[in-house]
Scaffold this active site. Structure first.
Site, PDB file in Angstrom:
ATOM      1  N   ALA A  24      13.911  18.064  53.389  1.00  0.00           N
ATOM      2  CA  ALA A  24      13.746  19.037  52.304  1.00  0.00           C
ATOM      3  C   ALA A  24      12.619  20.018  52.570  1.00  0.00           C
ATOM      4  O   ALA A  24      12.681  21.173  52.136  1.00  0.00           O
ATOM      5  CB  ALA A  24      13.497  18.312  50.988  1.00  0.00           C
ATOM      6  N   GLN A  44      11.752  21.032  55.569  1.00  0.00           N
ATOM      7  CA  GLN A  44      12.026  21.752  56.807  1.00  0.00           C
ATOM      8  C   GLN A  44      13.143  22.785  56.646  1.00  0.00           C
ATOM      9  O   GLN A  44      13.248  23.717  57.449  1.00  0.00           O
ATOM     10  CB  GLN A  44      12.387  20.756  57.910  1.00  0.00           C
ATOM     11  CG  GLN A  44      11.258  19.789  58.222  1.00  0.00           C
ATOM     12  CD  GLN A  44      11.706  18.632  59.089  1.00  0.00           C
ATOM     13  OE1 GLN A  44      12.569  18.796  59.934  1.00  0.00           O
ATOM     14  NE2 GLN A  44      11.124  17.464  58.896  1.00  0.00           N
ATOM     15  N   HIS A  99       4.896  18.963  50.350  1.00  0.00           N
ATOM     16  CA  HIS A  99       5.234  19.703  51.561  1.00  0.00           C
ATOM     17  C   HIS A  99       6.296  20.760  51.275  1.00  0.00           C
ATOM     18  O   HIS A  99       6.219  21.892  51.762  1.00  0.00           O
ATOM     19  CB  HIS A  99       5.748  18.746  52.648  1.00  0.00           C
ATOM     20  CG  HIS A  99       4.683  18.201  53.533  1.00  0.00           C
ATOM     21  ND1 HIS A  99       3.970  17.079  53.211  1.00  0.00           N
ATOM     22  CD2 HIS A  99       4.200  18.628  54.719  1.00  0.00           C
ATOM     23  CE1 HIS A  99       3.099  16.827  54.178  1.00  0.00           C
ATOM     24  NE2 HIS A  99       3.216  17.756  55.098  1.00  0.00           N
TER      25      HIS A  99
END
Length: 244
Positions: free
Chosen positions: A188, A190, A211
């Protein structure tokens, strides 16, 4: 593999074919391992460019010494797509990757996973590399569904038994299958960049982690897109990219 992800957006839409050689650690617990990149991330790069990655030498943390070769056939523009359904699971298998260690370690890991996940021997794979650049061991579980594949990996550390590595890897595949959303938590964070390059796309992960939200905020500062993150169904969310 983190370096590859950092530079990959440029050759995807370059004027000609690119060949990239990276030396280092394709198998590293602090970065997406090669198997994850090959099976989970690259097939979801928005349709169009062809990306082929081959490991010439294994490289395990901390010894390094590995080599990955990447060839990219670009396109003028990436094609948008939506990934909101996983579809039925079509195959589950486990792979033990090792170099400079006894194959018994891999057999023990796979045997334990087989017991815990109900896998049979035809769902196992052993991949052995030359030990000339250092030793190491990775255990990977791949869950292939109709529209996506999820790869979960675990690394054998000094003093940790093969059975303990298998038990550590076990948790995430079970959770992924039970939750039902298509995009796992690591994938998710990336996906937003290649999807933002395709302008209009969306995917459904679990509740976005830091992230993911950080990457989305940074992308909005560099590209003329707006990335929204909203609850979609019970337990998962919708991350959508729109042109501003």
């Amino acid at each position: 593999m983190l370096v590859l992800q950092a530079i990959l957006p440029a050759p995807l839409t370059a004027d000609g074919q690119s060949s990239i050689t990276l030396d280092g650690e394709p198998q590293n617990p602090f970065a997406p391992p090669f198997d994850f990149l090959e099976e989970a991330f690259l097939p979801l790069v928005p349709q169009g460019p062809e990306v082929h990655v081959v490991i010439e030498r294994a490289g395990f943390y901390p010894a390094g010494g590995g080599r990955a070769c990447i060839n990219v056939n670009p396109v003028c523009a990436l094609t948008s797509f939506d990934l909101v359904e996983r579809g039925p699971v079509t195959r589950t298998f486990a792979r033990a990757i090792f170099a400079g260690l006894s194959s018994l370690i891999g057999r023990l890991e796979l045997g334990k996973l087989g017991q815990l996940l109900g896998l049979s021997s035809d769902q196992f794979q052993m991949r052995q590399f030359s030990p000339e650049r250092g030793s190491g061991n990775v255990l990977a579980v791949e869950i292939k569904s109709e529209h996506i594949a999820e790869v979960v990996t675990g690394f054998n550390m000094h003093g940790v038994s093969a059975e303990a590595v298998a038990e550590t890897v076990l948790r995430d595949p079970r959770q992924y299958v039970a939750d039902g959303f298509p995009v796992g938590p690591y994938l998710a964070h990336q996906l937003p960049l290649p999807l933002a390059m395709a302008w209009e796309s969306s995917f459904a992960p679990s509740a976005p982690r830091r992230h993911t939200t950080t990457n989305c905020d940074i992308i909005e500062r560099f590209l003329p897109v707006k990335i929204t993150k909203t609850p979609h169904r019970r337990g998962d969310w919708m991350v959508s990219v729109h042109v501003r």
